[in-house]
Design a protein around this motif. Structure first.
Motif, PDB file in Angstrom:
ATOM      1  N   PHE A 284      11.855  18.541  -1.230  1.00  0.00           N
ATOM      2  CA  PHE A 284      10.397  19.160  -1.085  1.00  0.00           C
ATOM      3  C   PHE A 284       9.577  18.766  -1.978  1.00  0.00           C
ATOM      4  N   GLU A 285      10.258  18.618  -3.456  1.00  0.00           N
ATOM      5  CA  GLU A 285       9.092  17.923  -4.242  1.00  0.00           C
ATOM      6  C   GLU A 285       8.800  16.722  -4.417  1.00  0.00           C
ATOM      7  N   ALA A 286      10.200  16.280  -3.869  1.00  0.00           N
ATOM      8  CA  ALA A 286       9.835  14.592  -3.199  1.00  0.00           C
ATOM      9  C   ALA A 286       8.555  14.216  -2.675  1.00  0.00           C
ATOM     10  N   PHE A 287       8.145  14.974  -2.152  1.00  0.00           N
ATOM     11  CA  PHE A 287       6.991  14.879  -0.871  1.00  0.00           C
ATOM     12  C   PHE A 287       5.926  15.665  -0.991  1.00  0.00           C
ATOM     13  N   ALA A 288       6.095  16.751  -2.021  1.00  0.00           N
ATOM     14  CA  ALA A 288       4.793  17.762  -2.409  1.00  0.00           C
ATOM     15  C   ALA A 288       3.715  17.007  -3.140  1.00  0.00           C
ATOM     16  N   PRO A 289       3.301  15.572  -3.319  1.00  0.00           N
ATOM     17  CA  PRO A 289       2.043  14.977  -4.064  1.00  0.00           C
ATOM     18  C   PRO A 289       1.335  15.064  -2.384  1.00  0.00           C
ATOM     19  N   SER A 290       2.423  14.988  -1.204  1.00  0.00           N
ATOM     20  CA  SER A 290       1.141  14.381   0.117  1.00  0.00           C
ATOM     21  C   SER A 290       0.782  15.926   0.507  1.00  0.00           C
ATOM     22  N   ILE A 291       1.539  17.058   0.091  1.00  0.00           N
ATOM     23  CA  ILE A 291       0.913  17.897   0.799  1.00  0.00           C
ATOM     24  C   ILE A 291      -0.394  18.564   0.744  1.00  0.00           C
ATOM     25  N   GLY A 292       0.098  19.012  -0.980  1.00  0.00           N
ATOM     26  CA  GLY A 292      -1.550  19.395  -1.588  1.00  0.00           C
ATOM     27  C   GLY A 292      -0.642  20.851  -2.036  1.00  0.00           C
TER      28      GLY A 292
ATOM     29  N   PRO B  12       1.093  -1.105   0.425  1.00  0.00           N
ATOM     30  CA  PRO B  12      -0.982   0.081  -0.095  1.00  0.00           C
ATOM     31  C   PRO B  12       0.847   0.796   0.097  1.00  0.00           C
ATOM     32  N   ASN B  13       0.583   2.009  -0.386  1.00  0.00           N
ATOM     33  CA  ASN B  13       0.748   3.681  -0.454  1.00  0.00           C
ATOM     34  C   ASN B  13       0.976   4.510   0.586  1.00  0.00           C
ATOM     35  N   LEU B  14       1.789   3.826   1.385  1.00  0.00           N
ATOM     36  CA  LEU B  14       1.425   5.190   3.022  1.00  0.00           C
ATOM     37  C   LEU B  14       1.712   7.050   2.706  1.00  0.00           C
ATOM     38  N   LEU B  15       2.405   6.507   2.325  1.00  0.00           N
ATOM     39  CA  LEU B  15       3.002   8.466   2.082  1.00  0.00           C
ATOM     40  C   LEU B  15       3.523   8.486   0.318  1.00  0.00           C
ATOM     41  N   PRO B  16       2.544   8.979  -0.217  1.00  0.00           N
ATOM     42  CA  PRO B  16       2.596   9.166  -1.653  1.00  0.00           C
ATOM     43  C   PRO B  16       3.771  10.054  -1.846  1.00  0.00           C
ATOM     44  N   VAL B  17       4.875   9.574  -2.646  1.00  0.00           N
ATOM     45  CA  VAL B  17       6.362  10.138  -2.869  1.00  0.00           C
ATOM     46  C   VAL B  17       7.074  10.088  -4.248  1.00  0.00           C
ATOM     47  N   ARG B  18       6.600  11.414  -4.593  1.00  0.00           N
ATOM     48  CA  ARG B  18       8.072  11.199  -5.849  1.00  0.00           C
ATOM     49  C   ARG B  18       9.316  10.695  -5.864  1.00  0.00           C
ATOM     50  N   LEU B  19       9.244   9.499  -6.248  1.00  0.00           N
ATOM     51  CA  LEU B  19      11.023   9.515  -6.454  1.00  0.00           C
ATOM     52  C   LEU B  19      12.121   9.679  -7.764  1.00  0.00           C
ATOM     53  N   SER B  20      11.665  10.706  -8.561  1.00  0.00           N
ATOM     54  CA  SER B  20      12.427  10.825  -9.263  1.00  0.00           C
ATOM     55  C   SER B  20      13.278  12.471  -9.094  1.00  0.00           C
TER      56      SER B  20
END
Length: 123
Positions: free
Chosen positions: A89-97, A3-11
């Motif tokens: 910041f860009e990696a965790f941006a999807p989970s921030i809003g 399951p995707n617990l924390l949406p993170v962009r890996l790039s």
């Protein structure tokens, strides 16, 4: 499938990891940068003309930072300390809003601009 617990962009994280690995082969040497003992040419038109711009020395400062030479990096270009924050910041941006991402990007841009321009203004 996990399951995707924390949406993170890996790039951005992969790009930062590659930057750190590549930096191990690079060495800041005076006014230029060497890769495996070979000098890299200046890509900046201002540097080729014998002048300096706000970005001159950013590569050397980033290499000093990645090699753990923090005081040298800070004295060269203080804003390079914000670069790892940009990647995170860009990696965790999807989970921030979206709204918080826009505000965060503006704050990071303001911080980079301030730390880039302030030393020039104060001298």
């Amino acid at each position: 499938m996990l399951p995707n617990l924390l949406p993170v962009r890996l790039s951005p994280l992969i790009l930062f990891a590659l930057l750190v690995l590549f930096a191990q082969a690079m060495e800041p040497a005076g006014a230029h940068v060497e890769v495996l003992g070979r000098e890299l040419p200046h890509l900046c038109p201002a540097a080729n003309a014998g002048e300096q711009c706000l970005g001159c020395g950013t590569t050397r400062a980033t290499l000093h930072l990645l090699h753990g030479e923090f005081t040298t990096a800070w004295s060269a270009k203080p804003f390079v300390f914000l670069l790892p924050l940009v990647f995170l910041f860009e990696a965790f941006a999807p989970s921030i809003g979206r709204r918080r991402v826009r505000i965060g990007r503006n704050l990071l841009a303001l911080g980079v601009l301030t730390l880039a321009v302030l030393p020039v203004v104060l001298t």
